[in-house]
Design an enzyme around this catalytic site. Structure first.
Site, mmCIF file in Angstrom:
data_model
loop_
_atom_site.group_PDB
_atom_site.id
_atom_site.type_symbol
_atom_site.label_atom_id
_atom_site.label_comp_id
_atom_site.label_asym_id
_atom_site.label_seq_id
_atom_site.Cartn_x
_atom_site.Cartn_y
_atom_site.Cartn_z
ATOM 1 C CE LYS A 1 -1.360 2.291 3.406
ATOM 2 N NZ LYS A 1 -1.859 2.788 4.705
ATOM 3 C CG ASP B 1 -6.987 3.381 2.557
ATOM 4 O OD1 ASP B 1 -7.942 3.079 1.787
ATOM 5 O OD2 ASP B 1 -6.862 4.513 3.046
#
Length: 211
Positions: free
Chosen positions: A121, A139
């Site tokens: 991420k 996320d």
């Protein structure tokens, strides 16, 4: 509505209603964004933005942060979540940048993933925000919103969500789409109490269009 039609309409609506979408983290360089994103794990951007001015004044770049101990870094970040672990990761990340990359933040995911504290991420945030590459950082907000509005179906992991979104969103829109979904999840499509009544995506949203 087909998957293709849903994506097309969702993108149209976001372009109209949210023409400017960008990170809410404050930073002055790729290195500073990397630090901020690492700090933002399980912590709000608002809190991170309160921490980083003093941290960046003392350690503005990888070379300076690489000279700091985890204990010294901790004093600047102790009000964020998991400060002991993040202090160790930031120290290791800075040293790795200096030793392996001359202090510069890499522009490819393989190199980014070798840095302490950098997962997929975080790497994708850097690639999309700094280098404007078609990388989709997933996320909790992106994962939740994509599933609710119908861009994904029964996605089992952030990686599966990432791959689905990248496969359907035009490459030139992916860096912005990352922020569209995050901001929508943060302020409208909230986890516990989504504001469906005033949502501009309701007409195409799988959840919001239900009676």
């Amino acid at each position: 509505m087909s998957v293709e039609e849903r994506y097309r309409r969702v993108i149209e609506l976001f372009r109209k209603e949210m023409p400017v979408a960008e990170t809410e983290l404050h930073y002055g360089s790729p290195f500073q964004l990397l630090v901020a994103v690492i700090l933002s794990a399980q912590c709000t951007d608002k809190r991170v933005n309160m921490i980083t001015p003093a941290l960046f004044e003392r350690y503005p770049d990888a070379a300076s942060l690489a000279t700091a101990t985890a204990e010294q870094i901790y004093e600047y970040i102790k009000s964020c979540s998991y400060p002991n672990n993040k202090a160790r990761l930031l120290a290791g990340m800075a040293r790795c940048l200096v030793a392996e990359h001359g202090g510069a933040v890499p522009d490819n995911i393989d190199a980014l993933l070798t840095l302490p504290g950098v997962g997929r991420k975080t790497a994708n945030v850097i690639l999309s925000v700094v280098y404007d590459k078609p990388a989709m950082a997933v996320d909790t907000h992106v994962f939740r919103v994509a599933e609710r509005i119908g861009l994904t179906t029964d996605s089992r992991s952030p990686l599966e969500t990432e791959r689905t979104l990248v496969a359907h969103i035009p490459a030139e829109d992916i860096p912005t789409a990352h922020h569209w979904l995050i901001l929508h999840g943060r302020y409208v499509c909230k986890a516990r109490k989504p504001a469906c009544d005033g949502c501009f995506l309701r007409e195409v949203c799988r959840m919001g269009s239900q009676p």
